[in-house]
Design a protein around this motif. Sequence first.
Motif, short mmCIF file in Angstrom:
data_model
loop_
_atom_site.label_atom_id
_atom_site.label_comp_id
_atom_site.label_asym_id
_atom_site.label_seq_id
_atom_site.Cartn_x
_atom_site.Cartn_y
_atom_site.Cartn_z
N TRP A 14 20.38 41.33 69.32
CA TRP A 14 20.08 42.51 68.57
C TRP A 14 18.70 42.84 68.85
N ARG A 78 23.14 53.00 65.89
CA ARG A 78 23.99 52.54 67.14
C ARG A 78 24.32 53.79 67.93
N GLN A 79 25.08 54.56 67.10
CA GLN A 79 25.54 55.90 67.73
C GLN A 79 24.23 56.91 68.07
N ALA A 82 22.80 55.69 71.34
CA ALA A 82 23.82 55.79 72.61
C ALA A 82 23.68 57.30 73.03
N GLU A 128 16.42 50.48 62.93
CA GLU A 128 16.65 49.22 63.37
C GLU A 128 15.87 47.99 63.42
N THR A 187 22.11 47.64 75.48
CA THR A 187 21.45 47.68 74.04
C THR A 187 22.55 48.35 73.02
N VAL A 188 23.30 49.32 73.51
CA VAL A 188 24.29 49.82 72.44
C VAL A 188 25.43 48.81 72.17
N ARG A 189 25.80 47.82 73.30
CA ARG A 189 26.52 46.92 72.79
C ARG A 189 25.99 45.62 71.98
N VAL A 191 23.48 46.05 69.64
CA VAL A 191 23.10 46.67 68.41
C VAL A 191 24.45 46.72 67.50
N ALA A 193 26.79 47.95 64.55
CA ALA A 193 27.32 49.17 63.95
C ALA A 193 26.91 49.37 62.50
#
Length: 437
Positions: A14, A78-79, A82, A128, A187-189, A191, A193
């Motif tokens: 993360w 996270r969203q 993205a 984050e 990164t999105v994968r 971090v 949710a």
Amino acid sequence: MKNPPVMDATTRRWRAALFLFMLATGVSMASWVARTPAVRDALDVTTGSMGLVLFGLSIGSMAGVLASGGLVRRRGGRQVIAVGAGLLVAGLLVIAGGAALEVSAGVFGGLALFGAGMGLAEVAFNIEGAAVERTLGRPVLPVLHGCFSLGTVVGALLGMALTAARFPVGWHLAAIAVAVAAAGVWTVRAVPAGTGKEEAAPEGAGRSGGADGAAGSSEAGGGRHPGGMRGQLAVWRDRRLVLIGLIVLAMAFAEGSANDWLPLLMVDGHGTSATAGSLTFMLFAVAMTTGRFTGGPLLVRYGPAAVVRASALVAAVGVALVIFSDNALLAGAAVVLWGLGASLGFPVTISAAGEGVRNASARVAAVSTAGYAAFLVGPPSLGFLADQVGLRHAMVAVLVLLGGAALITRALRTPAPGAGVEPSGARAPGAAQSDLV
């Protein structure tokens, strides 16, 4: 801070993902800045017309910054990251296409997309990063912002090299877009949710008596989501957060003023060459990067209040020398103090906003938004003042703000357990999810 726990593989991934993408955003921003003259030449526009094109970046950035906090509270960090990454990549590609096709409107639109993505991602990344700090029990945000600063140095050097090699600006920015896309996907994968996400209050919440009922009716009554404007503004009723906001305004203004005006300040105010002005800015960027990567141990030993007070004073000394010294060499060297002093202000104040409180995500979002607003909007206003008194004397405004920030750093001390509650005494909706990540 208490003894930090051992970092598990998920948290390590993360944190690494946040570092990587902040580095990528720094590279992308500096790549655009370094190729601005090439884009202007490709568009064959005047300096005034180029200013209108650049306005797209300001519009997009402010829109992204203002929207990000509420979106994180609704959808989670996270969203939002993205979406921000997607807009960054799309913006770079549109800029590249606009420059290649010599279409000013295309570059304007690309900058608006790029700025919106940057604004969305930056605020979400601060939320984050603050969550990672609470998980680890040690500073993370200074290094996170240091990665962005390092990226600007790398991007500037790359841009200078490709400019010297006459590499087409369109292909350069397209290649950067591909790199940012790859970093964004990873990164999105990585971090988790839901960081910063707050759940909507149930229908009828807040209609019972008591403090909780008062808060519910004011922020989420009738099933409204707490990420609404009223909920976002409610955190500012805390006097400590207002003082932290004033500190971040001053420190962000000091950093943004150097980013916007330092090369021109050296050229017009001290008579240096344009090359020397650019090298002075590079010196500032290196000092910022160094301060952010080395500031962690100081924060652990002395605490954020003492460190930011010292930082503001060091930056003030640097700015004062740049303003009042008639020796260009001394003024150029003083930029190191300016950069070192300004380096920790933004990340440390954001960290302090979310430390030791229950509604941390909303507070971090609020302070981040205030800081980025000062960073983006404040420094350009110095141009109007400079028309009246000259650019060197206009920088006195930065000096005054830094002095004021040094006087109120007591607000950065960690509050006692249970502090940070809204005046109504109610716990912020969703705090259990957003603050115990």
